[in-house]
Design a protein around this motif. Structure first.
Motif, PDB file in Angstrom:
ATOM      1  N   ILE A  29     -42.536 -45.639 -62.802  1.00  0.00           N
ATOM      2  CA  ILE A  29     -41.955 -44.332 -62.466  1.00  0.00           C
ATOM      3  C   ILE A  29     -42.448 -43.265 -63.442  1.00  0.00           C
ATOM      4  N   GLU A  46     -46.107 -44.422 -53.499  1.00  0.00           N
ATOM      5  CA  GLU A  46     -45.327 -43.611 -52.564  1.00  0.00           C
ATOM      6  C   GLU A  46     -44.964 -44.419 -51.320  1.00  0.00           C
ATOM      7  N   ARG A  49     -41.975 -46.281 -52.427  1.00  0.00           N
ATOM      8  CA  ARG A  49     -40.787 -45.423 -52.387  1.00  0.00           C
ATOM      9  C   ARG A  49     -40.261 -45.282 -50.965  1.00  0.00           C
ATOM     10  N   ASP A  56     -36.866 -45.506 -54.486  1.00  0.00           N
ATOM     11  CA  ASP A  56     -36.828 -44.051 -54.310  1.00  0.00           C
ATOM     12  C   ASP A  56     -35.646 -43.451 -55.065  1.00  0.00           C
ATOM     13  N   VAL A  59     -36.420 -43.281 -58.754  1.00  0.00           N
ATOM     14  CA  VAL A  59     -37.324 -42.174 -59.076  1.00  0.00           C
ATOM     15  C   VAL A  59     -36.528 -40.869 -59.190  1.00  0.00           C
TER      16      VAL A  59
END
Length: 388
Positions: A29, A46, A49, A56, A59
């Motif tokens: 992260i 991504e 995520r 997610d 993050v």
């Protein structure tokens, strides 16, 4: 570690995210937020995520944690500045100075009024916070009664000081003027809502002592910074000027999904003293060095365009202009609107003095470009930054 080996390790971690330790995930992260990943790594992360809500969420939490650390650092810096002001002011001689040399206290208040006003509040907050978190805040304790009386004395003293100085200011000058100089840095901002919330770039307002926004009619309004996300170059302002009146319904909305390569786009901003329109196309789905938080657009921009809106043909805001590529003529970058929407969701509720409600209806769609610009001009502002 060689690049191939590092990529292999990263891929192995992505494939086995369920087995990742907290330290491994935190390290990923931090590399992601610090833009230390390669283009391929960033795409893989991504995807992780997107497919893993827990990742997610981590993050988002880490972003907020970094923001809190920054705010704590700013509070420490403010305390240092207040200490310096305290050493500069002879409080006991203040009444005598006001009587004998009113011009001196007017100058002092002009330079330090905000710091003088909040000094007592910070002291009170610090004392009460310490007592609360140590469990010593007890209304039946005689020490609490003594502290309460002392706080009241500080408050009364501070109110008297402000009243005395304000009286001197009224005698010296009947009204507070708007700044007439152009400020140390000028950028662009645009309305998020009709009641005074504005978005611009973080780099536009960074290190500012005061911020003003100026509308198309040349009227300037004092504003305060209520939230920033430096990693995405986003800053949210609130106009807190008594002369400001609501704008009326914002004519555009904010696009949540990605825009397509080759779409026609346009900007509206203040690279100079007058508002300027620029148009072009969406040249790349990613920004500088493959940054997935940005678009690359073929629109001519200058430093003053920073913080201005990037819109598609229908008048949807798809991004915020935040830079240009000096090596490539006509290449500029814009933070994607999806990251602006996330930033708005991350604003602490206690930072909002009133509701921030985004418009869901786009009244620019179907209009000609000149008609769109006429409706836009009252919602795009010049941002002026001042430093002492």
């Amino acid at each position: 570690m060689p690049a191939k080996a590092e990529k292999a390790v990263f891929s192995a971690i992505i494939r086995s995210e369920k087995e990742m330790s907290d330290n491994q995930l935190t390290e990923l992260i931090e590399r992601y937020l610090n833009d230390e990943m390669s283009h391929d790594e960033r795409i893989q992360f991504e995807l992780l995520r997107k497919n893993d809500a827990a990742v997610d969420s981590r993050v988002t939490e880490h972003k907020q944690f970094i923001g809190l650390l920054k705010q704590y650092g700013e509070r420490l810096e403010l305390q240092k500045r207040l200490d310096a002001i305290h050493n500069e002011i002879d409080v006991h001689a203040l009444k005598e100075e006001v009587t004998i040399h009113p011009a001196w206290i007017v100058q002092l208040w002009r330079h330090h009024h905000s710091k003088i006003s909040v000094a007592a509040s910070i002291a009170i907050f610090a004392i009460l916070s310490t007592l609360f978190f140590t469990g010593k805040l007890n209304s039946h304790d005689s020490r609490f009664v003594e502290l309460r009386d002392e706080v009241n004395r500080i408050k009364v003293s501070n109110d008297q000081l402000k009243k005395t100085v304000n009286t001197s200011l009224i005698v010296a000058k009947p009204s507070k003027p708007k700044p007439s100089n152009p400020g140390n840095f000028r950028g662009t901002g645009f309305a998020l809502s009709s009641n005074g919330y504005i978005v611009t770039n973080y780099h536009v307002i960074k290190d500012a002592d005061s911020v003003y926004v100026q509308n198309a009619m040349g009227e300037s309004f004092h504003s305060k910074v209520i939230y920033t996300e430096p990693q995405n170059d986003i800053a949210i302002l609130e106009i807190n000027d008594s002369t400001f009146k609501n704008l009326g319904a914002v004519p555009y909305n904010f696009k949540k999904s990605s825009s397509d390569l080759g779409e026609n786009v346009f900007t509206f901003g203040y690279p100079g003293g007058e508002v300027v329109f620029g148009q072009g196309t969406l040249a790349s789905a990613n920004g500088y060095q493959g940054d997935t938080t940005e678009y690359q657009v073929s629109v001519p921009v200058n430093p003053g365009n920073s913080g201005g809106p990037l819109l598609d043909d229908k008048g949807n805001v798809i991004g915020i202009i935040n830079g240009k590529q000096t090596q490539v003529a006509g290449a500029a970058f814009a933070v994607k609107s999806s990251y602006l929407l996330k930033a708005i969701q991350n604003i602490p509720s206690d930072s909002l003095s009133k509701a921030l409600i985004l418009n869901s209806k786009n009244t620019l769609a179907g209009l000609s470009r000149p008609q769109q610009l006429k409706k836009l001009k009252n919602y795009v502002f010049m941002v002026k930054v001042y430093n002492q």
